[in-house]
Design a protein around this motif. Structure first.
Motif, short mmCIF file in Angstrom:
data_model
loop_
_atom_site.label_atom_id
_atom_site.label_comp_id
_atom_site.label_asym_id
_atom_site.label_seq_id
_atom_site.Cartn_x
_atom_site.Cartn_y
_atom_site.Cartn_z
N TYR A 189 21.28 69.58 135.06
CA TYR A 189 20.93 68.71 133.94
C TYR A 189 21.34 69.33 132.60
O TYR A 189 21.78 68.63 131.69
CB TYR A 189 19.42 68.43 133.93
CG TYR A 189 18.95 67.43 134.96
CD1 TYR A 189 19.47 66.13 134.99
CD2 TYR A 189 17.97 67.77 135.89
CE1 TYR A 189 19.03 65.21 135.92
CE2 TYR A 189 17.52 66.85 136.83
CZ TYR A 189 18.05 65.57 136.85
OH TYR A 189 17.61 64.65 137.77
N ARG A 190 21.19 70.65 132.49
CA ARG A 190 21.54 71.32 131.25
C ARG A 190 23.03 71.17 130.95
O ARG A 190 23.43 70.87 129.83
CB ARG A 190 21.14 72.80 131.33
CG ARG A 190 21.61 73.70 130.18
CD ARG A 190 21.29 73.14 128.82
NE ARG A 190 19.86 72.95 128.62
CZ ARG A 190 19.34 72.21 127.65
NH1 ARG A 190 20.14 71.58 126.80
NH2 ARG A 190 18.04 72.06 127.52
N HIS A 208 27.26 68.85 127.79
CA HIS A 208 28.71 68.64 127.82
C HIS A 208 29.17 67.30 128.40
O HIS A 208 30.29 66.86 128.11
CB HIS A 208 29.39 69.77 128.61
CG HIS A 208 29.11 71.13 128.07
ND1 HIS A 208 29.61 71.57 126.87
CD2 HIS A 208 28.35 72.15 128.57
CE1 HIS A 208 29.19 72.81 126.64
NE2 HIS A 208 28.43 73.18 127.65
N LEU A 209 28.38 66.66 129.25
CA LEU A 209 28.87 65.49 129.98
C LEU A 209 28.25 64.17 129.54
O LEU A 209 28.83 63.12 129.78
CB LEU A 209 28.60 65.68 131.49
CG LEU A 209 29.11 66.98 132.13
CD1 LEU A 209 28.73 67.01 133.61
CD2 LEU A 209 30.63 67.10 131.96
N MET A 210 27.09 64.22 128.92
CA MET A 210 26.35 63.00 128.60
C MET A 210 27.11 62.13 127.59
O MET A 210 27.56 62.62 126.56
CB MET A 210 24.97 63.38 128.04
CG MET A 210 24.06 62.22 127.76
SD MET A 210 22.38 62.79 127.33
CE MET A 210 22.68 63.55 125.72
N SER A 212 12.04 73.83 133.93
CA SER A 212 11.61 75.22 133.82
C SER A 212 11.85 75.83 132.44
O SER A 212 11.29 76.88 132.12
CB SER A 212 12.31 76.08 134.88
OG SER A 212 13.72 75.97 134.75
N GLU A 213 12.67 75.19 131.61
CA GLU A 213 12.88 75.68 130.24
C GLU A 213 11.63 75.48 129.39
O GLU A 213 11.49 76.09 128.34
CB GLU A 213 14.04 74.93 129.59
CG GLU A 213 15.39 75.14 130.27
CD GLU A 213 16.47 74.26 129.68
OE1 GLU A 213 17.63 74.40 130.12
OE2 GLU A 213 16.18 73.43 128.80
N ASN A 214 10.75 74.60 129.85
CA ASN A 214 9.55 74.25 129.10
C ASN A 214 8.53 75.38 129.18
O ASN A 214 8.21 75.87 130.25
CB ASN A 214 8.96 72.96 129.69
CG ASN A 214 8.02 72.27 128.75
OD1 ASN A 214 7.29 72.92 128.02
ND2 ASN A 214 8.05 70.96 128.78
N SER A 215 7.98 75.78 128.02
CA SER A 215 6.99 76.87 128.00
C SER A 215 5.61 76.41 128.46
O SER A 215 4.76 77.24 128.78
CB SER A 215 6.89 77.44 126.58
OG SER A 215 6.44 76.44 125.66
N VAL A 216 5.36 75.10 128.49
CA VAL A 216 4.06 74.57 128.90
C VAL A 216 4.02 74.47 130.43
O VAL A 216 4.78 73.72 131.03
CB VAL A 216 3.80 73.19 128.26
CG1 VAL A 216 2.45 72.64 128.71
CG2 VAL A 216 3.85 73.29 126.74
N GLN A 217 3.13 75.24 131.04
CA GLN A 217 3.09 75.37 132.49
C GLN A 217 2.93 74.03 133.20
O GLN A 217 3.57 73.76 134.21
CB GLN A 217 1.95 76.31 132.90
CG GLN A 217 1.91 76.66 134.38
CD GLN A 217 3.18 77.34 134.87
OE1 GLN A 217 3.73 78.18 134.17
NE2 GLN A 217 3.63 76.99 136.07
N GLY A 218 2.08 73.15 132.66
CA GLY A 218 1.80 71.87 133.31
C GLY A 218 2.92 70.87 133.21
O GLY A 218 2.82 69.76 133.74
#
Length: 348
Positions: free
Chosen positions: A72-73, A78-80, A283-289
């Motif tokens: 997704y990254r 680059h592709l979107m 997983s880039e998100n710092s919020v665990q939930g």
């Protein structure tokens, strides 16, 4: 192993199909739907390479592939393909803003509802907060023989009252004079501006009542900190339940609990305060939930120092292109209105 044009086409096909269907994508599906001019066997080989490189995953042994966070990254960076808002969507966003001009809290509440309706995701918006809140006016009023009322208003029209206890309160005329002095010394100052020289000037000007100075400074700090607290508006939390990714009760419960924690939401929005749209994937998100979600944020400005953030929360297979175009449209409309509102307040 290189990421050649063929692999990129296959990865993009997997991402587009998975965003649309929420079903793992197989080589035969790609061969039939995307006319890449290569056989299913060749596609399978390329998919194996993409999996080895970490761009796609195979959730079950007999299933097709789904994009990984890394996939997704690559896609969003680059592709979107950039989407343009349709004329109907543009009119809708403009009408939401136009209906609620002059009432910031209601405007943001309605904006959150509009964005969650347009995207089918969850919307979180923070109210605009000044990075350097300044004192607009201070008033000192008599309360009784041993106390005075200190009223502090900031330039953002945040007002807070404080009772200052004293051994013996000054006479009403002196209370008025002290209030004038406080305005002369502190008006237009931010908390960061009140340094040792300002405090010493206050002590000199209010020498007869110097015992009040620590209480006044404490009240100013309390007011400024309160004024800078972020208020959050949210809409569309139940939209999450429509996505098969959250059909698991525990997963959905964990996300709902996270969305109920205001401090977590503030942290989430503040991490996205930049001059452009920011996308955090899984997983880039710092919020665990929110490790199973993507969060797209955009900052809107009321003035150079006063800004807030809009966040859209959805599954990692969210329609990134659509959300980015909607956010661009909403921020553009909001900033025009809020700037006029800010200019109007400054002129009154």
């Amino acid at each position: 192993m290189s990421l050649n044009e063929r692999k990129i086409q296959i990865l993009q096909a997997i991402i587009n199909d998975y965003i649309e269907t929420a079903e793992p994508v197989g080589s035969r599906t790609i061969a039939k739907k995307y006319n890449l001019g290569i056989s299913s066997a060749t596609i399978r080989n390329e998919m194996s390479d993409l999996e080895e490189m970490g761009f796609i995953l195979q959730p079950h042994a007999s299933s097709g592939r789904i994009p990984s966070d890394l996939g997704y990254r690559l896609y969003v960076d680059h592709l979107m393909q950039k989407k343009e808002l349709g004329s109907e969507e543009q009119r809708y966003l403009q009408s939401v803003i136009a209906r609620n001009v002059g009432q910031i809290d209601y405007l943001l509440e309605e904006t959150a509802k509009a964005l969650s309706a347009l995207t089918n995701y969850t919307t979180i918006i923070s109210e605009p907060v000044s990075r350097r809140t300044r004192i607009k006016q201070i008033r000192l009023l008599p309360l009784d023989s041993t106390a005075v009322l200190l009223v502090i208003a900031t330039e953002d029209n945040f007002i807070k009252n404080h009772v200052i206890q004293m051994g013996e309160a000054p006479e009403e005329e002196r209370i008025f004079d002290i209030g004038l002095c406080l305005n002369q010394v502190l008006q237009g100052y931010s908390l960061q501006d009140i340094d040792t020289s300002v405090i010493n000037r206050l002590r000199t000007e209010l020498y007869e009542y110097r015992e009040m100075v620590p209480h006044i400074l404490k009240a100013i700090e309390s007011t400024m900190r309160s004024a800078e607290k972020v208020q959050v508006h949210m809409s569309g939390t139940k939209n999450i339940l429509a996505f098969p990714e959250f059909s698991d009760i525990q997963k959905a419960k964990s996300l709902f609990q996270t969305l109920e924690e205001k401090d977590v939401l503030v942290t989430l929005l503040e991490s996205g305060q930049s001059n452009d749209i920011q996308i955090l994937i899984g997983s880039e998100n710092s919020v665990q939930g929110m490790k199973n979600c993507s969060v797209i944020t955009a900052t809107y400005k009321m003035s150079d120092d006063t800004r807030g953030t809009i966040g859209i929360v959805g599954p990692t297979r969210m329609d990134y292109s659509q959300v980015v175009s909607v956010l661009h449209g909403m921020v553009s409309n909001m900033e025009k209105v809020l700037k006029n509102l800010a200019d109007g307040n400054q002129n009154t």
